[in-house]
Design an enzyme around this catalytic site. Sequence first.
Site, PDB file in Angstrom:
ATOM      1  N   PRO A 174       3.117   7.716  -6.483  1.00 59.92           N
ATOM      2  CG  PRO A 174       4.108   5.631  -6.744  1.00 59.92           C
ATOM      3  CD  PRO A 174       4.099   6.837  -5.850  1.00 59.92           C
ATOM      4  CG  ASN A 175       0.458   5.086 -10.879  1.00 58.47           C
ATOM      5  OD1 ASN A 175       0.705   5.483 -12.016  1.00 58.47           O
ATOM      6  ND2 ASN A 175       1.095   4.078 -10.323  1.00 58.47           N
ATOM      7  NE  ARG A 226      -3.839   4.079  -9.392  1.00 60.62           N
ATOM      8  CZ  ARG A 226      -3.230   4.007  -8.240  1.00 60.62           C
ATOM      9  NH1 ARG A 226      -3.222   5.031  -7.416  1.00 60.62           N
ATOM     10  NH2 ARG A 226      -2.574   2.923  -7.909  1.00 60.62           N
ATOM     11  CE1 TYR A 232      -6.368   3.104  -4.842  1.00 58.55           C
ATOM     12  CE2 TYR A 232      -6.310   2.586  -7.181  1.00 58.55           C
ATOM     13  CZ  TYR A 232      -5.865   2.357  -5.902  1.00 58.55           C
ATOM     14  OH  TYR A 232      -4.921   1.395  -5.648  1.00 58.55           O
ATOM     15  CG  ASN A 278      -2.031   7.380  -0.832  1.00 59.42           C
ATOM     16  OD1 ASN A 278      -1.298   6.397  -0.929  1.00 59.42           O
ATOM     17  ND2 ASN A 278      -3.280   7.392  -1.282  1.00 59.42           N
ATOM     18  CB  ALA A 281       2.960   1.058  -5.731  1.00 60.18           C
ATOM     19  CG  HIS A 288       2.388  -1.953  -0.758  1.00 58.70           C
ATOM     20  ND1 HIS A 288       1.648  -1.882   0.406  1.00 58.70           N
ATOM     21  CD2 HIS A 288       1.601  -1.409  -1.733  1.00 58.70           C
ATOM     22  CE1 HIS A 288       0.457  -1.334   0.126  1.00 58.70           C
ATOM     23  NE2 HIS A 288       0.416  -1.039  -1.159  1.00 58.70           N
ATOM     24  CG  ASP A 333      15.593   4.271   6.407  1.00 60.02           C
ATOM     25  OD1 ASP A 333      15.005   3.719   7.355  1.00 60.02           O
ATOM     26  OD2 ASP A 333      16.497   3.709   5.749  1.00 60.02           O
ATOM     27  CD  GLU A 337       0.396   3.506   6.009  1.00 59.44           C
ATOM     28  OE1 GLU A 337       0.368   3.271   7.243  1.00 59.44           O
ATOM     29  OE2 GLU A 337       0.618   2.625   5.165  1.00 59.44           O
ATOM     30  CG  HIS A 358      -3.073   3.194   2.141  1.00 59.62           C
ATOM     31  ND1 HIS A 358      -2.114   3.370   1.183  1.00 59.62           N
ATOM     32  CD2 HIS A 358      -2.425   2.934   3.302  1.00 59.62           C
ATOM     33  CE1 HIS A 358      -0.929   3.194   1.737  1.00 59.62           C
ATOM     34  NE2 HIS A 358      -1.084   2.930   3.017  1.00 59.62           N
ATOM     35  CB  ILE A 359      -7.955   6.264  -1.710  1.00 59.25           C
ATOM     36  CG1 ILE A 359      -7.248   7.625  -1.693  1.00 59.25           C
ATOM     37  CG2 ILE A 359      -9.372   6.368  -2.273  1.00 59.25           C
ATOM     38  CD1 ILE A 359      -6.923   8.164  -3.083  1.00 59.25           C
ATOM     39  CB  SER A 360      -8.301   1.163  -1.881  1.00 63.52           C
ATOM     40  OG  SER A 360      -6.938   0.837  -1.662  1.00 63.52           O
ATOM     41  NE  ARG A 374      -6.815  -2.874  -3.799  1.00 60.31           N
ATOM     42  CZ  ARG A 374      -6.224  -1.892  -4.493  1.00 60.31           C
ATOM     43  NH1 ARG A 374      -5.996  -0.724  -3.910  1.00 60.31           N
ATOM     44  NH2 ARG A 374      -5.890  -2.074  -5.754  1.00 60.31           N
ATOM     45  NE  ARG A 387      -3.152  -3.592  -4.187  1.00 61.75           N
ATOM     46  CZ  ARG A 387      -2.623  -2.868  -5.186  1.00 61.75           C
ATOM     47  NH1 ARG A 387      -1.914  -1.783  -4.905  1.00 61.75           N
ATOM     48  NH2 ARG A 387      -2.789  -3.211  -6.437  1.00 61.75           N
TER      49      ARG A 387
HETATM   50  C1  DQA Z   1      -3.145   3.175  -2.339  1.00 61.49           C
HETATM   51  C2  DQA Z   1      -3.052   1.663  -2.162  1.00 61.49           C
HETATM   52  C3  DQA Z   1      -1.764   1.141  -2.767  1.00 61.49           C
HETATM   53  O1  DQA Z   1      -1.682  -0.267  -2.606  1.00 61.49           O
HETATM   54  C4  DQA Z   1      -1.723   1.451  -4.248  1.00 61.49           C
HETATM   55  O2  DQA Z   1      -0.498   1.009  -4.800  1.00 61.49           O
HETATM   56  C5  DQA Z   1      -1.935   2.890  -4.520  1.00 61.49           C
HETATM   57  C6  DQA Z   1      -2.973   3.593  -3.795  1.00 61.49           C
HETATM   58  C7  DQA Z   1      -4.493   3.734  -1.842  1.00 61.49           C
HETATM   59  O3  DQA Z   1      -4.614   4.960  -1.752  1.00 61.49           O
HETATM   60  O4  DQA Z   1      -5.430   2.970  -1.581  1.00 61.49           O
HETATM   61  O5  DQA Z   1      -1.312   3.479  -5.413  1.00 61.49           O
HETATM   62  O6  DQA Z   1      -2.133   3.781  -1.560  1.00 61.49           O
END
Ligand code: DQA
Length: 145
Positions: free
Chosen positions: A9-10, A17, A22, A74, A77, A80, A87, A98, A100-102, A107, A111
């Site tokens: 998502p997002n 965003r 990001y 990725n 959200a 978490h 599963d 896995e 994560h950009i950030s 944080r 998270r």
């Molecule tokens: C994220 C970190 C997550 O906590 C956040 O909800 C995202 C992006 C990242 O790429 O840093 O949507 O996965």
Amino acid sequence: MKLLVINGPNLNLLGLREPDHYGRETYQQLLDKIRAYCGSRGHEVSFFQSNHEGALVDAIQQAYFDGVEGIVINPGAYTHTSVALLDAVKAVSIPTVEVHISKVEQREDFRQVSFIRLACVGTVTGLGTDGYLRAVDLLEEHHVR
Ligand code: DQA
């Protein structure tokens, strides 16, 4: 290798965003960058993005039937919150990294939990969108091992 890159998502709103977290690169630019990198490494890559948890589960399941050999995910959200994504990765047993950009570890407290991590062969955080390329490297290393 046949690879699948999944974004949750997002992440379709990259560039727009929260650029402090990001960056300014768009989702399309991210895909172009990953495609070029995978091409240079001799990998076949496809992409999937959804804002819906069940659609992400479906994509992970479909990867099994499509003969995908490595997944970069990725989950946004859902990292978490989602036992269903954990599963799904366990169910298909496809090596998964896995991303994560950030730098999630610096944080908010909420998270600091990642369900999917329990099923992943590696995790990359805080490298910006280059983290996806690093994830491809990790899948390669895992593949030859
Ligand atoms: C994220 C970190 C997550 O906590 C956040 O909800 C995202 C992006 C990242 O790429 O840093 O949507 O996965």
